[in-house]
Enzyme design. Structure first.
Site, short mmCIF file in Angstrom:
data_model
loop_
_atom_site.label_atom_id
_atom_site.label_comp_id
_atom_site.label_asym_id
_atom_site.label_seq_id
_atom_site.Cartn_x
_atom_site.Cartn_y
_atom_site.Cartn_z
N ASP A 1 -1.17 6.31 10.46
CA ASP A 1 -0.51 5.13 10.52
C ASP A 1 -0.01 5.11 12.22
O ASP A 1 0.78 4.01 12.53
CB ASP A 1 0.87 5.23 9.93
CG ASP A 1 0.55 4.87 8.26
OD1 ASP A 1 -0.37 3.81 8.13
OD2 ASP A 1 1.23 5.39 7.50
N GLU B 1 -0.45 -4.28 5.18
CA GLU B 1 0.24 -4.33 3.56
C GLU B 1 1.75 -4.44 3.72
O GLU B 1 2.31 -4.80 2.68
CB GLU B 1 -0.04 -2.99 3.09
CG GLU B 1 0.52 -1.67 3.49
CD GLU B 1 0.04 -0.43 2.90
OE1 GLU B 1 -0.61 -0.40 1.76
OE2 GLU B 1 0.55 0.56 3.36
#
Length: 410
Positions: free
Chosen positions: A142, A242
């Protein structure tokens, strides 16, 4: 605290796996095994849970050539966990295990929540006066860890994203009847991975739109953009995080509140299918929703060699940091330019500023409409995806490390 400290070391992995987390493991393990002050090197089965359960592996009993294969082995070879330390008795148990094995060095490899665990262990051991050097080794696809320019694991995942988007682009443009394709990419609160889809545009194969969590998502605007582009090009390719949220902060994916991990983070998914359905209803076009899901985390066949080498460097630097007498720190990367070329530097930051914090993509690296990234973002990511994985291949398939995982004895 004196610089010279004699005792054992334990290494653990936590959080989501990556393509290069085991390269960091090898950096720690190999350096520790070669250090006279470190008497034994242990691996914790499933991170801090292995310490609590007294499930440690004696890594000194592994074959050297198998350990070296960790450099190109994806996922968390020692096992991972998502476990939050909640009570002091758990810290007391960790201290008990450390005393029994004379563990004086603790290296923990993970992301935001793992640094929280690392910080708690360090603070407790310092408070009770048990000398042990605790160092966090960064990891996360991430790329949202505070204190470091970038994180091991991100470059390889970004390379996979950009490559996959390029391939999806080619596939989507085959037929005379076009389609709208929505690709869902990991990223709960930070859009670093999704933004990396823009790198495919360097070769003319990028998405038409990129939606990231840093900018509130407007469904009407999204559908209007998709409809317009499809009408103009007979095709539309969208990359979406997402974790995109509506202006009121609710996830577009609408995960159920019960679907959380050990740290209370919502488990997201199904966004691509939802947006594809909405686009189909709006346009009448053929639609595809693609959720890359786990594929983007451990795609070692597309790992960036730069990422692999930097991941090893992070592990190596962690041991060197501890040997110098430091504790309560996380290894951090700096970005340097040497003779016009990118170079990765090493620094250390307190765990307290790295734990439970998230680094978002700067708003100025996202275009005004919030539908793509700027050149600054591309310039930031591009050096991190360079180089091809120098993996060992047997019978046309990758040969990963096969550790014996011999249980440690006191």
């Amino acid at each position: 605290m004196s610089n010279k400290l004699i005792g054992a070391a334990v290494f653990g992995q936590s959080g989501g796996p990556t393509s290069v987390i085991n390269a960091s493991a090898y950096g720690v393990i190999r350096t520790a095994l070669d250090t006279p002050e470190i008497t034994h090197v242990y691996g914790a089965a499933h991170g801090i849970v292995g310490v609590l359960d007294d499930e440690l592996y004696d890594l000194g009993k592994e074959d050297a050539h198998e350990l070296k294969l960790l450099m190109n082995t994806p996922s968390s070879e020692l096992g991972s966990c998502r476990y939050k330390i909640k009570e002091e008795k758990e810290l007391q148990r960790i201290h008990e295990i450390f005393e029994q094995y004379n563990i004086r060095y603790f290296f923990y490899n993970g992301g935001n929540d793992s640094m929280d665990t690392c910080s708690k262990v360090n603070d407790y051991l310092q408070r009770i006066g048990y000398e042990c050097r605790v160092i966090g080794v960064p990891k996360t696809i991430d790329n949202d860890l505070v204190g470091t320019d970038h994180c091991p694991g991100f470059g390889s995942a970004a390379k996979y994203i950009a490559t996959t988007i390029s391939e999806v682009y080619k596939d989507a443009h085959v037929y005379n009847t076009g389609a709208i394709t929505i690709v869902e990419i990991m990223g709960r609160h930070a859009g670093w991975l999704t933004g990396s889809a823009a790198l495919a545009g360097i070769n003319g194969l990028g998405p038409d739109y990129i939606y990231m969590p840093e900018v509130p998502f407007e469904m009407d605007s999204f559908l209007s953009n998709v409809k317009k582009t499809f009408a103009e090009k007979n095709n539309c390719l969208v990359a979406v995080s997402e974790g995109i949220c509506y202006p009121d902060g609710t996830f577009v994916a609408k995960a159920q509140i019960s679907e959380t991990d050990g740290f209370g983070h919502a488990q997201l998914g199904g966004l691509a299918a939802k947006l594809a359905h909405a686009a189909g209803q709006k346009t009448g076009a053929k639609v595809r929703g693609i959720e890359l899901s786990l594929l983007q985390r451990c795609a070692a066949h597309l790992a960036s060699q730069t990422d692999i080498e930097e991941a090893f460097l992070a592990g190596q630097a962690a041991v060197q940091c501890a040997l110098s007498g430091q504790s309560g720190k996380m290894i951090c990367f700096t970005r340097e330019i040497e003779n016009g070329s990118y170079k990765c530097g090493i620094t250390y930051e307190p765990l307290s500023i790295c734990a439970n914090m998230e680094k978002n993509v700067p708003r100025e690296w996202i275009n005004e409409s919030g539908t793509n990234v700027t050149q600054e973002f591309i310039d930031y990511v591009l050096p991190l995806i360079q180089g091809e994985n120098k993996r060992k291949v047997v019978n046309g398939l990758p040969r990963f490390a096969q550790l014996k995982k011999i249980k440690a004895t006191r």
